[in-house]
Design a protein around this motif. Structure first.
Motif, mmCIF file in Angstrom:
data_model
loop_
_atom_site.group_PDB
_atom_site.id
_atom_site.type_symbol
_atom_site.label_atom_id
_atom_site.label_comp_id
_atom_site.label_asym_id
_atom_site.label_seq_id
_atom_site.Cartn_x
_atom_site.Cartn_y
_atom_site.Cartn_z
ATOM 1 N N HIS A 86 -3.876 1.803 -3.068
ATOM 2 C CA HIS A 86 -3.536 2.711 -4.162
ATOM 3 C C HIS A 86 -2.099 3.188 -3.989
ATOM 4 O O HIS A 86 -1.595 3.274 -2.879
ATOM 5 C CB HIS A 86 -4.480 3.927 -4.180
ATOM 6 C CG HIS A 86 -4.348 4.740 -5.423
ATOM 7 N ND1 HIS A 86 -3.433 5.753 -5.560
ATOM 8 C CD2 HIS A 86 -5.005 4.676 -6.605
ATOM 9 C CE1 HIS A 86 -3.539 6.284 -6.765
ATOM 10 N NE2 HIS A 86 -4.487 5.658 -7.424
ATOM 11 N N CYS A 87 -1.449 3.492 -5.104
ATOM 12 C CA CYS A 87 -0.110 4.089 -5.062
ATOM 13 C C CYS A 87 0.073 4.975 -6.286
ATOM 14 O O CYS A 87 -0.685 4.897 -7.254
ATOM 15 C CB CYS A 87 0.972 3.017 -5.016
ATOM 16 S SG CYS A 87 1.185 2.097 -6.544
ATOM 17 N N ALA A 88 1.075 5.832 -6.212
ATOM 18 C CA ALA A 88 1.461 6.677 -7.343
ATOM 19 C C ALA A 88 2.922 6.371 -7.664
ATOM 20 O O ALA A 88 3.745 6.249 -6.755
ATOM 21 C CB ALA A 88 1.287 8.144 -6.994
ATOM 22 N N THR B 246 6.346 7.354 -10.028
ATOM 23 C CA THR B 246 7.016 8.351 -10.864
ATOM 24 C C THR B 246 8.391 7.832 -11.245
ATOM 25 O O THR B 246 9.139 7.363 -10.386
ATOM 26 C CB THR B 246 7.183 9.691 -10.110
ATOM 27 O OG1 THR B 246 5.923 10.092 -9.582
ATOM 28 C CG2 THR B 246 7.713 10.768 -11.041
ATOM 29 N N CYS C 225 5.659 -0.342 -14.129
ATOM 30 C CA CYS C 225 4.387 -0.488 -13.414
ATOM 31 C C CYS C 225 3.848 -1.911 -13.518
ATOM 32 O O CYS C 225 3.313 -2.454 -12.553
ATOM 33 C CB CYS C 225 3.374 0.522 -13.933
ATOM 34 S SG CYS C 225 3.799 2.232 -13.510
ATOM 35 N N THR D 138 -1.662 5.396 -9.845
ATOM 36 C CA THR D 138 -1.528 6.621 -10.629
ATOM 37 C C THR D 138 -0.129 6.627 -11.218
ATOM 38 O O THR D 138 0.849 6.564 -10.482
ATOM 39 C CB THR D 138 -1.732 7.870 -9.743
ATOM 40 O OG1 THR D 138 -3.038 7.830 -9.182
ATOM 41 C CG2 THR D 138 -1.554 9.144 -10.551
ATOM 42 N N LYS D 139 -0.059 6.671 -12.539
ATOM 43 C CA LYS D 139 1.234 6.734 -13.222
ATOM 44 C C LYS D 139 1.502 8.193 -13.530
ATOM 45 O O LYS D 139 0.893 8.768 -14.425
ATOM 46 C CB LYS D 139 1.209 5.912 -14.503
ATOM 47 C CG LYS D 139 0.979 4.451 -14.267
ATOM 48 C CD LYS D 139 0.817 3.734 -15.586
ATOM 49 C CE LYS D 139 0.247 2.373 -15.345
ATOM 50 N NZ LYS D 139 -0.323 1.774 -16.530
ATOM 51 N N ARG D 140 2.399 8.785 -12.774
ATOM 52 C CA ARG D 140 2.726 10.189 -12.990
ATOM 53 C C ARG D 140 3.665 10.331 -14.181
ATOM 54 O O ARG D 140 4.446 9.432 -14.480
ATOM 55 C CB ARG D 140 3.354 10.777 -11.743
ATOM 56 C CG ARG D 140 2.373 10.791 -10.585
ATOM 57 C CD ARG D 140 2.862 11.652 -9.458
ATOM 58 N NE ARG D 140 1.873 11.695 -8.406
ATOM 59 C CZ ARG D 140 2.151 11.501 -7.123
ATOM 60 N NH1 ARG D 140 3.394 11.258 -6.747
ATOM 61 N NH2 ARG D 140 1.197 11.564 -6.232
ATOM 62 N N THR E 187 4.654 6.402 -4.068
ATOM 63 C CA THR E 187 3.956 7.018 -2.951
ATOM 64 C C THR E 187 2.736 6.174 -2.615
ATOM 65 O O THR E 187 1.897 5.921 -3.474
ATOM 66 C CB THR E 187 3.521 8.450 -3.292
ATOM 67 O OG1 THR E 187 4.669 9.191 -3.707
ATOM 68 C CG2 THR E 187 2.879 9.128 -2.100
ATOM 69 N N ASN F 49 -2.902 8.199 -2.351
ATOM 70 C CA ASN F 49 -3.146 9.001 -3.559
ATOM 71 C C ASN F 49 -2.033 9.896 -3.814
ATOM 72 O O ASN F 49 -1.429 10.644 -3.846
ATOM 73 C CB ASN F 49 -4.449 9.773 -3.465
ATOM 74 C CG ASN F 49 -5.628 8.831 -3.562
ATOM 75 O OD1 ASN F 49 -5.574 7.825 -4.238
ATOM 76 N ND2 ASN F 49 -6.695 9.161 -2.883
#
Length: 121
Positions: free
Chosen positions: A52-54, A56, A80, A98-100, A118, A121
């Motif tokens: 998983h990654c986030a 931004t 992304c 996770t797309k911030r 990141t 999570n």
């Protein structure tokens, strides 16, 4: 958590929600963003096959005019997709990425854009 900071060569986001482009022109820009992001991920030696990654997107414009952060989402989406093309995560669904919401930073000269990724999570 491990953070990666990737400078982008865009002075301003190349796709916005307010643009009214012909579908072929939009597809051309989207392809360029995806390809560039894939090459940048390789150049920065990002890991592959993360659980998983986030992600931004940051944008520092040249002036203090009001801007909507959600207007930058089309550029974030293409970025992304490029990270998935690279193999950072298997897919850009919430299970893996996770797309911030994009962040509009304080003005700078010259304007610039960059990514923060990141791990975890």
């Amino acid at each position: 958590m491990i953070n990666y900071h990737i400078p982008l060569h865009y002075r301003r986001p190349p796709l916005t929600a307010n643009m009214r482009l012909h579908w072929a022109k939009k597809a051309e820009i989207t392809k360029e963003i995806r390809t560039t992001t894939t090459w940048l991920a390789k150049a920065h030696r990002l890991p592959r096959d993360l659980q998983h990654c986030a992600v931004t997107l940051h944008y520092a414009p040249v002036d203090k005019r009001r801007r909507d952060a959600d207007n930058l989402v089309p550029t974030l989406k293409a970025i992304c997709d490029g990270l998935v093309d690279y193999g950072l995560v298997p897919d850009d669904t919430p299970q893996y990425m996770t797309k911030r919401m994009p962040i509009i930073e304080q003005p700078e000269r010259p304007a610039r854009t960059w990514l923060t990724i990141t791990e975890g999570n």
